[in-house]
Each structure stands twice: as C-alpha cells, then as structure tokens.
Write an enzyme that holds these catalytic residues in place. Sequence first.
Site, mmCIF file in Angstrom:
data_model
loop_
_atom_site.group_PDB
_atom_site.id
_atom_site.type_symbol
_atom_site.label_atom_id
_atom_site.label_comp_id
_atom_site.label_asym_id
_atom_site.label_seq_id
_atom_site.Cartn_x
_atom_site.Cartn_y
_atom_site.Cartn_z
ATOM 1 N N GLU A 138 0.859 -1.198 0.000
ATOM 2 C CA GLU A 138 0.000 0.000 0.000
ATOM 3 C C GLU A 138 0.889 1.241 0.000
ATOM 4 O OE1 GLU A 138 -2.724 -0.399 3.271
ATOM 5 O OE2 GLU A 138 -3.699 -2.128 2.307
ATOM 6 N N LEU A 343 32.028 -0.620 -20.460
ATOM 7 C CA LEU A 343 31.504 -0.033 -21.702
ATOM 8 C C LEU A 343 31.720 1.479 -21.777
ATOM 9 C CD1 LEU A 343 30.029 -2.866 -21.767
ATOM 10 C CD2 LEU A 343 28.184 -1.684 -22.932
ATOM 11 N N GLY A 344 32.320 2.062 -20.753
ATOM 12 C CA GLY A 344 32.570 3.500 -20.780
ATOM 13 C C GLY A 344 31.287 4.269 -21.041
ATOM 14 N N GLU A 368 9.647 -7.796 -3.457
ATOM 15 C CA GLU A 368 9.749 -9.170 -2.913
ATOM 16 C C GLU A 368 10.658 -9.224 -1.698
ATOM 17 O OE1 GLU A 368 7.912 -11.487 -3.966
ATOM 18 O OE2 GLU A 368 7.227 -10.655 -5.856
HETATM 19 C C1 LIG Z 1 8.516 -1.988 -9.980
HETATM 20 C C2 LIG Z 1 7.873 -2.512 -8.742
HETATM 21 C C3 LIG Z 1 6.898 -3.491 -8.830
HETATM 22 C C4 LIG Z 1 6.245 -3.945 -7.680
HETATM 23 N N1 LIG Z 1 5.246 -4.907 -7.775
HETATM 24 C C5 LIG Z 1 4.516 -5.228 -6.664
HETATM 25 C C6 LIG Z 1 3.374 -6.104 -6.782
HETATM 26 O O1 LIG Z 1 3.071 -6.630 -7.859
HETATM 27 N N2 LIG Z 1 2.617 -6.333 -5.662
HETATM 28 C C7 LIG Z 1 2.922 -5.769 -4.450
HETATM 29 O O2 LIG Z 1 2.198 -6.018 -3.496
HETATM 30 N N3 LIG Z 1 4.003 -4.951 -4.319
HETATM 31 C C8 LIG Z 1 4.797 -4.667 -5.395
HETATM 32 N N4 LIG Z 1 5.884 -3.811 -5.276
HETATM 33 C C9 LIG Z 1 6.128 -3.161 -3.985
HETATM 34 C C10 LIG Z 1 7.338 -3.702 -3.235
HETATM 35 O O3 LIG Z 1 7.111 -4.997 -2.788
HETATM 36 C C11 LIG Z 1 7.637 -2.711 -2.096
HETATM 37 O O4 LIG Z 1 8.142 -1.540 -2.694
HETATM 38 C C12 LIG Z 1 8.625 -3.263 -1.082
HETATM 39 O O5 LIG Z 1 8.023 -4.259 -0.295
HETATM 40 C C13 LIG Z 1 9.197 -2.166 -0.148
HETATM 41 O O6 LIG Z 1 8.172 -1.397 0.378
HETATM 42 P P1 LIG Z 1 8.253 0.201 0.307
HETATM 43 O O7 LIG Z 1 8.597 0.590 -1.083
HETATM 44 O O8 LIG Z 1 6.998 0.720 0.893
HETATM 45 O O9 LIG Z 1 9.488 0.599 1.199
HETATM 46 P P2 LIG Z 1 9.511 0.765 2.795
HETATM 47 O O10 LIG Z 1 8.933 -0.438 3.452
HETATM 48 O O11 LIG Z 1 8.947 2.099 3.155
HETATM 49 O O12 LIG Z 1 11.078 0.765 3.061
HETATM 50 C C14 LIG Z 1 11.913 1.885 2.775
HETATM 51 C C15 LIG Z 1 13.325 1.528 3.247
HETATM 52 O O13 LIG Z 1 13.329 1.315 4.662
HETATM 53 C C16 LIG Z 1 13.867 0.044 4.940
HETATM 54 N N5 LIG Z 1 13.232 -0.517 6.132
HETATM 55 C C17 LIG Z 1 11.920 -0.659 6.390
HETATM 56 N N6 LIG Z 1 11.729 -1.262 7.578
HETATM 57 C C18 LIG Z 1 12.960 -1.519 8.079
HETATM 58 C C19 LIG Z 1 13.462 -2.143 9.256
HETATM 59 N N7 LIG Z 1 12.652 -2.688 10.176
HETATM 60 N N8 LIG Z 1 14.801 -2.227 9.436
HETATM 61 C C20 LIG Z 1 15.647 -1.741 8.491
HETATM 62 N N9 LIG Z 1 15.252 -1.153 7.364
HETATM 63 C C21 LIG Z 1 13.930 -1.044 7.154
HETATM 64 C C22 LIG Z 1 13.572 -0.786 3.708
HETATM 65 O O14 LIG Z 1 14.403 -1.937 3.613
HETATM 66 C C23 LIG Z 1 13.844 0.233 2.623
HETATM 67 O O15 LIG Z 1 15.229 0.324 2.391
HETATM 68 C C24 LIG Z 1 6.598 -3.402 -6.414
HETATM 69 C C25 LIG Z 1 7.614 -2.426 -6.331
HETATM 70 C C26 LIG Z 1 8.242 -2.000 -7.472
HETATM 71 C C27 LIG Z 1 9.322 -0.949 -7.366
#
Ligand SMILES: Cc1cc2nc3c(=O)[nH]c(=O)nc-3n(C[C@H](O)[C@H](O)[C@H](O)COP(=O)(O)OP(=O)(O)OC[C@H]3O[C@@H](n4cnc5c(N)ncnc54)[C@H](O)[C@@H]3O)c2cc1C
Length: 389
Positions: A138, A343-344, A368
Amino acid sequence: MTTHPDELAGLTGLFSDQELQIAASVRALCAAEVEPHVARWFEQGEPDDPRGLMRKLGDLGLLGMHLQGYGCAGTSATEYGLACLELEACDSGLRSMVSVQGSLAMYAIWRWASEEEKQRWLPGMAAGEIIGCFGLTEPDHGSDPAAMRTRARRDGDDWILDGRKMWITNGSLAGVAVIWAQTDEGIRGFAVPTDTAGFTANTIHHKLSLRASVTSELVLDGVRVPGSAAFPEVRGLRGPLSCLSEARYGIVWGAMGAARTAIECAQRYATEREQFGRPIGGFQLTQQKLADMTVEYVKGVLLAVHLGRMKDAGSLRPEQVSIGKLNNVREAIDICRTARTILGANGISLEYPVIRHANNLESVLTYEGTVEMHTLILGQKLTGQDAFR
Ligand SMILES: Cc1cc2nc3c(=O)[nH]c(=O)nc-3n(C[C@H](O)[C@H](O)[C@H](O)COP(=O)(O)OP(=O)(O)OC[C@H]3O[C@@H](n4cnc5c(N)ncnc54)[C@H](O)[C@@H]3O)c2cc1C
C-alpha cells in the site's frame, strides 16, 4: 578466442537434457518476440502489446508452469528457475510479468482459493488469456504489510473491500486481482474481478526502472464481491508470505540472467574496443573486473541450482530463499554496474542492454522483500533475536 562463463565453470553440466531444452525454448521465444523490441519498450515505458505477449508466454506453457493441474505445465522447480533466468536475461520486466502471473496471482489462487474459484480463473491464466495481479503493498505500508489499511467487511453473504494498493505489477492489465485485506478475522485474501464496480487501476508513470513492465495503483472503493471470492482457510500473513516465497525463488534465478547478459556484453565489448592501441580486455584491470563478475555469477547460479534441487525435493525453507534473493540480486546489480564501467560512455546508452538491466535491478532489489528485510530474516535465524521492530 574467448570462453563463455557457463563453459568456463562447466555450468551446463549441472542440468538434464530436458532442463536445457526448456531453457533453450525460452531463450528462443525471447530472441524472437522480445529482444528486438525491449530497449524501445523500456524507452517508451511499456511493451507494445502486453496482452499479446502474455498469450505467447502462455502458449509456451510458462505461466504457472511449476503448478499442477488447471492447464498448468507441472514442471519441476529447477525448470521453472531456468525459465526465469532466461526471461530475465532478456529483461527483468519480462520475468516480473511471468513471476507475478504464475508465482503470485496464480499460486495464491491455486494454493488458497476454493475449487470453484480455481476452475474459474486458473485455466485462462495459464493460457495467458486472463492476466492476474497481486495487491499486497500500500502507499504507506510496504515492508510491514501487517499494518495494511485495506479492509474487507461482511455484508450478508458478500464482502465489501475499501482501500488502496500501490506498485502493483500488471495492475492495469489484470482481469483478476488478488487483494489482501484486514478483516475482523485477520488478514484475508480475495480474488477480485477487476470489472467489479468500485475497482480502478491507474498506471504509474515516470519510473526509471522496470520500464518495460506495467506498474499500477489499485483503488478499491466499496468493491462488493461474493463470499466465494474470499480464500476460505488462510488467515494472517501466512497467505501472502507463502506466495512471496514462490516469487522470490524465481528471482534467485532471474537475477543471474540479468548478470549473464551484462557479462556477455562486457566480454564482447572488451575484445572489440581498443584504447592505447590494444583491446581494453588486454588490460589487467579489465580482466580483473571480468574475472570477479564471472566468479560471482557462477556462485549465484550454483546457489540457485542448490535451492532449486531442494525445492524439487520439497525441503526448501523460506529463509533459504532469502539467502538466494539477498545474494543474487545484490551481486547481479554489482555485476551490471561493473559491466557498465567496461563499456565506458556506451555503458549509459540503451543501445547496449547493461544500463537497462542495472536500472531494472534497482526494483528487483526492493520488491519481494528489500535487501534489509532479507538481512533481518537471516539475522533473526542466526541470533534468535527479532530486529524488525
Ligand atoms: C517496480 C515494482 C513493482 C512492484 N510490484 C509489486 C506487486 O506486484 N505487488 C505488491 O504487493 N508490491 C509490489 N511492489 C512493492 C514492493 O514490494 C515494495 O516496494 C517493497 O516491499 C518495499 O516497500 P516500500 O517501497 O513501501 O518501502 P519501505 O517499506 O517504506 O522501506 C523503505 C526503506 O526502509 C527500509 N526498512 C523498512 N523497515 C525496516 C526495518 N525494520 N529495518 C531496516 N530497514 C527497514 C527498507 O528496507 C527500505 O530500504 C513493487 C515495487 C516495485 C518498485
């Protein structure tokens, strides 16, 4: 004369004739249908005809290929892994399309939906005629899906869903959306037909990664589905996590496909490009880069094979998939970035596949389960201490 990394390390000897045949047929499909166009798709921000492409992937039996029944091919996990490697050698967006269809949307329905719902959706999804998506993330809840706000409430025999899902692969293409939502009984999954009133999918633009893949926001505004749309048994995060483990497994292999393409490109370039009167591959610094990239690639493939054989034996555990996802994506992006330097200036051009793969892997590093989440999963197993919160 140059030697391919697979040959150098004897990697093909790890696979049966049938496994190699499947890899070859996926490679042929990619060469005919995707490779000639994928740089342009990346530039324009979407494939020309994603629905047609999905049907071609279905025709080859690649959708839900490791599932049994319902029109699925029923291959081994290792064969599925090799297919993912070949798909991602072409583009991570292509592999994502197949992963989300087969390992997330189809697997969720195959594993958790009622028999009636399986019959309704799976054969069409295996054929690529119905596209599925998987809505867990979300806008405000990514790594911590337990805090999701999307809610489903009962209304007689029906359920009514309200909420938003973000970053959903294939969202705007999907005929069915697997939606995870809070209920009074904990998190539950629903197979939601996307033509239901109140369901909207908005394509997300301005991405600089996975541009040849469709990513969407899903809005659920009073979406009414019958009781049969709810997955009957599973409650809590066990449901979505079981699906994520399947998709992460495919990424373990897929990331090494992107790495392979980057190495092949850098290797070729190093033999053709001359500076200071000789091929740049003749300089020790370039050779060190190629050798280091190859060593990490070979280790990554060996890890994928090890996990694949365990999955085929029925013994693979989620934390073991975390080892593979964490290592192989991290190393693949490093390999692509190093190849980029060989590849520069040409390395930043879409004329070559390397920067496209490096940029794509930025998404793969995050979705994931981020690098940090997989590190914490392993840390928890190693120390017995939960460091998530
Ligand atoms: C191109 C793309 C396709 C996607 N497709 C899908 C899909 O089909 N279905 C779906 O459900 N989702 C999908 N996603 C979403 C994806 O799974 C999430 O972006 C991912 O789980 C991370 O969540 P967030 O982006 O909200 O980052 P956040 O959870 O906000 O994290 C931000 C940063 O904080 C770090 N962080 C968070 N909590 C902690 C902690 N406890 N300790 C240390 N570090 C922490 C994270 O590792 C990250 O570096 C997709 C994302 C992308 C970019």
